[in-house]
Scaffold this active site. Sequence first.
Site, PDB file in Angstrom:
ATOM      1  N   LYS A  90      -4.389 -81.911  47.271  1.00  0.00           N
ATOM      2  CA  LYS A  90      -3.541 -80.818  46.769  1.00  0.00           C
ATOM      3  C   LYS A  90      -3.801 -80.647  45.295  1.00  0.00           C
ATOM      4  O   LYS A  90      -3.787 -81.617  44.528  1.00  0.00           O
ATOM      5  CB  LYS A  90      -2.055 -81.178  46.985  1.00  0.00           C
ATOM      6  CG  LYS A  90      -1.107 -80.084  46.512  1.00  0.00           C
ATOM      7  CD  LYS A  90      -0.960 -78.989  47.535  1.00  0.00           C
ATOM      8  CE  LYS A  90      -0.368 -77.709  46.982  1.00  0.00           C
ATOM      9  NZ  LYS A  90      -1.381 -76.801  46.386  1.00  0.00           N
ATOM     10  N   GLN A 111      -4.397 -85.143  38.791  1.00  0.00           N
ATOM     11  CA  GLN A 111      -3.571 -84.544  39.845  1.00  0.00           C
ATOM     12  C   GLN A 111      -3.133 -85.602  40.862  1.00  0.00           C
ATOM     13  O   GLN A 111      -2.007 -85.571  41.361  1.00  0.00           O
ATOM     14  CB  GLN A 111      -4.383 -83.447  40.549  1.00  0.00           C
ATOM     15  CG  GLN A 111      -3.565 -82.510  41.417  1.00  0.00           C
ATOM     16  CD  GLN A 111      -2.878 -81.413  40.617  1.00  0.00           C
ATOM     17  OE1 GLN A 111      -3.498 -80.788  39.780  1.00  0.00           O
ATOM     18  NE2 GLN A 111      -1.609 -81.192  40.868  1.00  0.00           N
ATOM     19  N   LYS A 114      -0.221 -87.433  39.337  1.00  0.00           N
ATOM     20  CA  LYS A 114       0.884 -86.487  39.177  1.00  0.00           C
ATOM     21  C   LYS A 114       1.560 -86.267  40.535  1.00  0.00           C
ATOM     22  O   LYS A 114       2.780 -86.354  40.655  1.00  0.00           O
ATOM     23  CB  LYS A 114       0.314 -85.157  38.651  1.00  0.00           C
ATOM     24  CG  LYS A 114       1.336 -84.076  38.434  1.00  0.00           C
ATOM     25  CD  LYS A 114       0.705 -82.695  38.253  1.00  0.00           C
ATOM     26  CE  LYS A 114      -0.378 -82.666  37.198  1.00  0.00           C
ATOM     27  NZ  LYS A 114      -0.748 -81.281  36.804  1.00  0.00           N
ATOM     28  N   LYS A 126      -8.841 -80.811  43.053  1.00  0.00           N
ATOM     29  CA  LYS A 126      -8.877 -79.714  42.073  1.00  0.00           C
ATOM     30  C   LYS A 126     -10.167 -78.947  42.282  1.00  0.00           C
ATOM     31  O   LYS A 126     -11.157 -79.495  42.789  1.00  0.00           O
ATOM     32  CB  LYS A 126      -8.865 -80.283  40.654  1.00  0.00           C
ATOM     33  CG  LYS A 126      -8.347 -79.313  39.617  1.00  0.00           C
ATOM     34  CD  LYS A 126      -6.841 -79.371  39.542  1.00  0.00           C
ATOM     35  CE  LYS A 126      -6.278 -78.302  38.646  1.00  0.00           C
ATOM     36  NZ  LYS A 126      -4.844 -78.517  38.418  1.00  0.00           N
ATOM     37  N   GLY A 165      -2.985 -72.221  42.359  1.00  0.00           N
ATOM     38  CA  GLY A 165      -3.482 -71.643  41.109  1.00  0.00           C
ATOM     39  C   GLY A 165      -3.601 -72.657  39.995  1.00  0.00           C
ATOM     40  O   GLY A 165      -3.149 -73.796  40.089  1.00  0.00           O
ATOM     41  N   ASP A 166      -4.253 -72.234  38.928  1.00  0.00           N
ATOM     42  CA  ASP A 166      -4.312 -72.968  37.666  1.00  0.00           C
ATOM     43  C   ASP A 166      -4.695 -71.875  36.654  1.00  0.00           C
ATOM     44  O   ASP A 166      -4.456 -70.685  36.911  1.00  0.00           O
ATOM     45  CB  ASP A 166      -5.342 -74.115  37.740  1.00  0.00           C
ATOM     46  CG  ASP A 166      -5.197 -75.131  36.601  1.00  0.00           C
ATOM     47  OD1 ASP A 166      -4.340 -76.019  36.694  1.00  0.00           O
ATOM     48  OD2 ASP A 166      -5.933 -75.030  35.594  1.00  0.00           O
ATOM     49  N   THR A 210       6.388 -74.794  36.946  1.00  0.00           N
ATOM     50  CA  THR A 210       5.770 -75.725  35.992  1.00  0.00           C
ATOM     51  C   THR A 210       6.506 -75.665  34.653  1.00  0.00           C
ATOM     52  O   THR A 210       6.794 -76.694  34.033  1.00  0.00           O
ATOM     53  CB  THR A 210       4.275 -75.408  35.808  1.00  0.00           C
ATOM     54  OG1 THR A 210       3.690 -75.198  37.091  1.00  0.00           O
ATOM     55  CG2 THR A 210       3.558 -76.532  35.103  1.00  0.00           C
ATOM     56  N   ASN A 241       1.820 -68.553  32.677  1.00  0.00           N
ATOM     57  CA  ASN A 241       3.011 -68.903  33.458  1.00  0.00           C
ATOM     58  C   ASN A 241       3.748 -70.119  32.926  1.00  0.00           C
ATOM     59  O   ASN A 241       4.968 -70.124  32.854  1.00  0.00           O
ATOM     60  CB  ASN A 241       2.574 -69.237  34.889  1.00  0.00           C
ATOM     61  CG  ASN A 241       2.920 -68.136  35.838  1.00  0.00           C
ATOM     62  OD1 ASN A 241       3.369 -67.071  35.412  1.00  0.00           O
ATOM     63  ND2 ASN A 241       2.719 -68.378  37.110  1.00  0.00           N
ATOM     64  N   SER A 380       4.923 -76.448  44.895  1.00  0.00           N
ATOM     65  CA  SER A 380       3.911 -76.123  45.904  1.00  0.00           C
ATOM     66  C   SER A 380       4.170 -76.921  47.181  1.00  0.00           C
ATOM     67  O   SER A 380       4.040 -76.402  48.291  1.00  0.00           O
ATOM     68  CB  SER A 380       2.510 -76.473  45.389  1.00  0.00           C
ATOM     69  OG  SER A 380       1.992 -75.438  44.591  1.00  0.00           O
TER      70      SER A 380
HETATM   71  N1  GLU Z   1      -2.517 -76.346  38.817  1.00  0.00           N
HETATM   72  C1  GLU Z   1      -1.214 -76.943  38.878  1.00  0.00           C
HETATM   73  C2  GLU Z   1      -1.260 -78.351  38.336  1.00  0.00           C
HETATM   74  O1  GLU Z   1      -2.017 -78.626  37.428  1.00  0.00           O
HETATM   75  C3  GLU Z   1      -0.550 -76.813  40.234  1.00  0.00           C
HETATM   76  C4  GLU Z   1      -1.317 -77.281  41.408  1.00  0.00           C
HETATM   77  C5  GLU Z   1      -0.681 -76.961  42.748  1.00  0.00           C
HETATM   78  O2  GLU Z   1       0.362 -76.310  42.803  1.00  0.00           O
HETATM   79  O3  GLU Z   1      -1.252 -77.387  43.753  1.00  0.00           O
HETATM   80  O4  GLU Z   1      -0.537 -79.236  38.727  1.00  0.00           O
END
Ligand code: GLU
Length: 448
Positions: A90, A111, A114, A126, A165-166, A210, A241, A380
């Site tokens: 994810k 990630q 996190k 990612k 997204g990112d 976020t 965002n 998410s």
């Molecule tokens: N890009 C975001 C992050 O850095 C969200 C990733 C997601 O929602 O999967 O955590």
Amino acid sequence: MHATIETLKNDVLARNAGEPEFHQAVVEVLDSLAPVLETHPEYLDQDVIRRLCEPERQVIFRVPWIDSKGNVNINRGYRVEFNSALGPYKGGLRFHPTVNLGIVKFLGFEQTFKNSLTGLPIGGGKGGSDFDPHGRSDRDIMAFCQSFMTELYRHIGEYTDVPAGDIGVGTREIGYMFGQYKRITNRFESGVLTGKGLSWGGSLVRPEATGYGTIFFAREMLATQGEDFDGKRVSVSGSGNVAIYAIEKAQELGAVVVTASDSKGSIYDPDGIDLDLLKQIKLKERGRISEYADRRSNRVEFHENRNDVWQVPVDVALPCATQNELDVHAAQTLINNGLRVVAEGANMPLTADAASLMRETEGVLFGPAKAVNAGGVATSALEMQQNASRDRWTFDYTETRLEEIMVDVHETCRATAQEYGAPSDYVLGANIAGVTKVVDAMIAQGLV
Ligand code: GLU
């Protein structure tokens, strides 16, 4: 320093040459693990830490597409599936000219921990492309997204890998990619992507998550000092965002947010940002931050240097733009000007030196990205829950879930740091708590 960690670090750095951002992320995490290995030598069994630093799968692909002028363009697409010990991979997709394998690996590595900290069942991944969406028409963006998904679709799925997204990827891009995935697979598989539009499987609060989560986390940091946001002066970098919804929630809690920026400059608004105007320019018109100064009032300063946001004296600094945007000089200026809290809304926005300085400075609390900005990916995961149960939650219910998750992430970091004798070291707490959960799962699953 634990000798084995030193060896591991050197090996990982040598094995991933020319990837400075990945090195920076790995070094910070491995340095935090030294005290854990002293009490838990079993974490050195079966080389689990070395396996943790090696992505499970890395996909690089050609993205050919024709723009509206009839030119053939060739971009490079990436998906790094880093770790699936806790759930399907994810993590977001980033479309930006600076994207390369090292950047995607650093983001995928971060990630993983996190996502672990959110307490939800999601692994880490990612992806993205060196495609530059800036100044492109909708038609070009769609052509690119369709070509990108024409390769990516075979690697993803609601039980396999769930992109979102990112930087450079929002609801519009997710829409074009979801549409193409649906055509290719002939499935309305809502849980394959998150950050979708509301009427086709998206979740309320995902766009805000976020930024709001960053403020919930910073609020908890302030509370450990018996303080709150009311009346605090706050600097924010970025105007995407993350930045915009961090400003919104900080203002709701009574803060005066005085800065924002984009890649072409920054603004200082001593009266506090006019958020409706900023949203109009950045989210609706996709314009430049300089227009904010033109349209607001004479008291607003526009600076061509985006890093000037860190020159302003504030109580709380929230870097919400991109990696390595806040260096050691900016950190020293913020400290000299009386900074109390810095919380990373973007991924790894402080350079390694700036982060060390913040951690060492008495009276300053530093919240690292993998904890502070976990609210985006956590929401998410809430979107995935709604998709799986074919349900749709209210704004208030979803925001409450987000807030509970962020309070819990903060408490996990704080309690873990305390257990290791450094109660206000959020970096140590986040790394140890995030990593140990993944490592325990990997050990339980055998040699994976
Ligand atoms: N890009 C975001 C992050 O850095 C969200 C990733 C997601 O929602 O999967 O955590």
